[in-house]
Scaffold this active site. Structure first.
Site, mmCIF file in Angstrom:
data_model
loop_
_atom_site.group_PDB
_atom_site.id
_atom_site.type_symbol
_atom_site.label_atom_id
_atom_site.label_comp_id
_atom_site.label_asym_id
_atom_site.label_seq_id
_atom_site.Cartn_x
_atom_site.Cartn_y
_atom_site.Cartn_z
ATOM 1 N N GLU A 466 7.127 14.899 -14.581
ATOM 2 C CA GLU A 466 8.399 15.511 -14.978
ATOM 3 C C GLU A 466 9.544 14.551 -14.718
ATOM 4 O O GLU A 466 10.491 14.468 -15.519
ATOM 5 C CB GLU A 466 8.612 16.814 -14.204
ATOM 6 C CG GLU A 466 9.847 17.603 -14.614
ATOM 7 C CD GLU A 466 11.113 17.254 -13.851
ATOM 8 O OE1 GLU A 466 12.178 17.799 -14.182
ATOM 9 O OE2 GLU A 466 11.053 16.410 -12.917
ATOM 10 N N GLU A 467 9.478 13.826 -13.600
ATOM 11 C CA GLU A 467 10.591 12.985 -13.197
ATOM 12 C C GLU A 467 10.883 11.865 -14.201
ATOM 13 O O GLU A 467 12.010 11.395 -14.309
ATOM 14 C CB GLU A 467 10.330 12.378 -11.812
ATOM 15 C CG GLU A 467 10.239 13.396 -10.683
ATOM 16 C CD GLU A 467 11.571 14.075 -10.370
ATOM 17 O OE1 GLU A 467 12.554 13.818 -11.080
ATOM 18 O OE2 GLU A 467 11.611 14.864 -9.420
ATOM 19 N N HIS A 578 16.221 12.855 -4.512
ATOM 20 C CA HIS A 578 15.567 11.645 -5.039
ATOM 21 C C HIS A 578 15.633 10.460 -4.086
ATOM 22 O O HIS A 578 15.528 9.308 -4.528
ATOM 23 C CB HIS A 578 16.171 11.250 -6.389
ATOM 24 C CG HIS A 578 15.709 12.102 -7.532
ATOM 25 N ND1 HIS A 578 15.861 11.723 -8.848
ATOM 26 C CD2 HIS A 578 15.095 13.308 -7.568
ATOM 27 C CE1 HIS A 578 15.364 12.663 -9.644
ATOM 28 N NE2 HIS A 578 14.901 13.652 -8.880
#
Length: 776
Positions: A466-467, A578
């Site tokens: 997804e990232e 993150h």
């Protein structure tokens, strides 16, 4: 109703019914024993209607599978002609009483589901998932997938791994140094420091070096220009001040827009490279981790700069085995890629660069926080020497898919999704959501031991990559597009499950009311005297967000194929996003010390899923949609005042949709008024028809050609802004056309705006036709 009363009523019905069935055999002894059962266990959870609700039938549901009344041999034609209608009427009455007295209502299982939450289970899953950094395509992420698979398989849910080969990006070499006349060159370490006593210090060695995925390989050694948040309006301001960005290194700070847009905007302004820093003003207003929740001085936010969706080598189609692909060079040359070298840096490094930037003083709202140097616009005299080499390579990712098959409508799907991959340890993003998904799954398994089976199929999905650009979910949706568009009731997404306090929820509007009702049943994890709904309202949750932005895995479901969807989280902006500091320690100390918030997220997620999977009539309410469309039209009208543009097509189509909503509301009201005696109860095809109309109306908001210039985005009502992938816009195609027209200000450009208005009006009219169920 007591067991004795229930027994008496049952006996009276049998005596009434069986004598009228000429020639039919009595029920066999074992069937009589089952249906005369009086040893029901006590309900473990008090519910508002517990007195009128029977307890569960237990794990052995053979009594539910066996027919209530044994089938009789078929009668000859002459005999059927002599049948009296009274037995049929009595049979219908008997079935209705059985539904009332024996089969638990959906609310019973919802209450039971809420009682089964486990803080310890959520904490254990989160700890297991975050032992190591687990970037997509790595061995550590494959091990995290194994944990998800083993957990779901242990619950007896059929579970499988769906792999894809996709283009991922990793750093090979990077360097950054700062120089200025009269001072020595400073080489930045580009390392996030550990702290004394850090339990993850050793594992931090596995963390990927700080980088921006898909940034172009290359180098630049030139003067610095400060560009605030790197938005298009920031570059417009620089141009108005005579600051030339061409050939320079653009320095921007995180926030406001997607990092991919920050780099793209720098490229479009002519910059040779971009650097993005984490400004302490926004990310460290208080004590830094581990002494507080905020970003430490060397903390760096890494992430992707790809503005597309899915595997870059398979645009618009699935990355299945043996599929067609564009070359890596072709994929990296598209406009969705940043096209210039770029690096992220810490707040400390960003401020050191800004100390040496001269030129005019930046405006007040461009400045840093207390103790920061004065920010200047540049260019120079500071010079940055940036070098980056990346490796864009095909790698294997793994989606995990688990199925709980529905007993009555197995071909209708309620899908729950969360992604597993993380840039570092991922305690908040995303594995607080993964832990909640697994805790929720364990509760559903326990419900099954109490006799529950969903009416419709529930699918649990754990996405990968997804990232990098919503890759795992997008590839799965593209590969299963036809099946999903015809069968999916709704998609329910949780990305960051927990990052603080305050409920944050977004949805397509027909799910607004279901979200609100579910939140009222879940306890506020921070205040036992309140509900989650109270927390929501206290955290300015009076408005439900919309799913136009491209921030998570709902994108493929809503914006590509038009599935009603929800995104939810117990959320507050968290500074270590993150970075290497997003680990279990941060979560245990600051994010959710007691793991009650994880349980609360799982609870509202599960309640919404149970409502959609178990209710006979789908709990959709399209009234909110009409309001949203009207509000969007008002906003558009304000932006085109005085221009040769008319919104009358949209207004006309909204009225048409409103009439369809009123028609469906009247049908639903009739069902509620005659809840157990309506002819619909004996006409399942009419119920199915109503549900299909409710389900398929969202699909009608999509158009095959997609947004102009962005064909993957099919939804005409909700999609990301052309200039900010995180920004949610109503009528995104109209918005794109207006922004273009305001720059060009030609008759052709305003005609394009009118064309986009007509396109929107057409899909709204289509949705009205689907909802009403009639032809023109």
């Amino acid at each position: 109703m007591s067991a004795e009363d229930r027994e008496k009523r049952y006996r009276s019905l049998r005596l009434l019914y069986y004598p009228l069935r000429s020639g039919s055999p009595a029920a066999p002894p074992h069937a009589r024993a089952r249906h005369y059962r009086t040893d029901y266990p006590a309900s473990p959870v008090p519910t508002p209607d517990a007195a009128a609700m029977p307890p569960p039938l237990g794990h052995d549901d053979s009594c539910l599978r066996a027919p209530l009344i044994p089938a009789t041999p078929p009668l000859p034609p002459r005999a059927t002609a002599r049948l009296h209608p009274l037995p049929l009427l009595v049979g219908a009455l008997f079935a209705a009483y059985y539904h009332l007295l024996v089969e638990p209502a959906p609310s019973y299982y919802q209450s039971l589901f809420l009682s089964l939450g486990s803080n310890d289970t959520a904490a254990a899953h989160l700890r297991a998932l975050t032992v190591r950094p687990h970037l997509a395509g790595t061995e550590a992420n494959a091990l995290a997938a194994d944990h998800v698979v083993s957990t779901l398989s242990s619950l007896s849910f059929p579970t499988r791994v769906t792999p894809y080969e996709v283009l991922l990006s990793y750093p090979v070499r990077r360097s950054l140094s700062l120089s200025a006349p009269g001072r020595d060159t400073t080489a930045f370490a580009l390392v996030q420091d550990t702290y004394p006593g850090d339990p993850y210090a050793a594992a931090s060695a596995e963390v990927v070096p700080t980088f921006l995925a898909y940034a172009a390989s290359g180098s630049a050694a030139t003067e610095v220009v400060y560009a605030n948040y790197g938005r298009t309006e920031d570059y417009a301001y620089l141009a108005s001040r005579g600051v030339n960005v061409t050939g320079k290194v653009a320095l921007a700070r995180y926030g406001k827009v997607y990092r991919g847009d920050i780099v793209k905007n720098a490229r479009d302004a002519g910059a040779a490279a971009a650097v993005i820093f984490t400004d302490p003003k926004d990310y460290t207003p208080g004590k830094a981790f581990p002494d507080g929740p905020w970003m430490p001085p060397t903390g760096v936010q890494v992430g992707s700069t790809f503005k597309g969706v899915g595997d870059p080598t398979t645009p618009m189609w699935a990355s299945s085995e043996g599929c067609e692909r564009v070359s890596v060079a072709e994929a990296m040359a598209t406009d969705d890629m940043p096209g210039i070298p770029a690096l992220p840096v810490s707040g400390r490094d960003g401020e050191e660069i800004l100390r040496l930037v001269g030129g005019d003083v930046a405006p007040e709202d461009w400045q840093g926080g207390e103790g920061a140097p004065v920010y200047h616009l540049g260019p120079g005299p500071a010079v940055l020497n940036l070098s980056y080499t990346g490796n864009e390579t095909l790698a294997t990712i793994q989606n995990v898919i688990s199925v709980i098959e529905g007993k009555e409508e197995p071909d209708r799907y309620v899908i729950l999704g969360n992604h597993r991959d993380a840039w570092t340890f991922g305690a908040a993003d995303p594995n607080s959501g993964t832990a909640a998904l697994l805790e929720l799954a364990e509760r559903l398994s326990k419900l099954q031991t109490k006799g529950w089976r969903p009416r419709r199929t529930i699918i649990l999905c754990n996405w990968d990559a997804e990232e990098y650009g919503l890759i795992g979910s997008t590839e799965w949706v593209e590969e299963n597009r036809a099946m999903l568009t015809s069968r999916t009731v709704a998609y329910l997404n949780v990305d960051v499950g927990v990052s603080g306090s305050g409920l944050d929820a977004s949805a397509t509007p027909q799910l607004d009311e279901l979200l609100k009702q579910a939140s009222k049943k879940v306890q506020n994890p921070d205040n036992g005297t309140e509900s989650l709904y109270d927390m929501w309202m206290a955290s300015d949750g009076s408005l439900i967000g919309r799913l136009g932005g491209g921030g998570s895995d709902y994108s493929a479901f809503v914006q590509h194929i038009g599935i009603p969807s929800v995104q939810m989280s117990i959320w507050s902006e968290y500074a270590v996003y993150h970075s290497v500091y997003d680990d279990f320690t941060w979560m245990e100390k600051y994010g959710d010390p007691m793991f009650r918030r994880h349980v609360a997220v799982a609870s509202i997620w599960g309640l919404v899923a149970l409502g959609l999977s178990d209710e006979e009539i789908l709990p959709f309410n399209y009234s909110s949609y009409v309001t949203e469309l009207e509000n969007g039209a008002v906003d558009i009208n304000k932006r085109v005042l005085g221009m040769p543009v008319s919104l009358s097509p949209i207004h006309k189509s909204i009225k048409q949709l409103n009439r369809a909503v009123l028609k469906v509301d009247s049908e639903l009201q009739a069902l509620q008024t005659w809840k157990f005696w309506s002819p619909w109860r004996n006409n399942p095809l009419r119920v199915r028809d109503l549900n299909d109309r409710l389900m398929m109306t969202e699909r009608a908001f999509t158009e095959r050609e997609g947004l102009s210039g962005r064909p993957w985005y099919k939804h005409m009502i909700y999609g990301p802004s052309l200039y900010n992938d995180y920004g949610a816009e109503a009528y995104p195609g109209v918005d794109d056309a207006i922004q273009t027209a305001k720059k060009a200000n030609t008759s052709e450009s305003w005609q394009s705006v009118q064309h986009e208005i007509h396109r929107v009006a057409r899909v709204i009219s289509q949705s009205a036709s689907v909802l009403s169920g009639g032809f023109s």
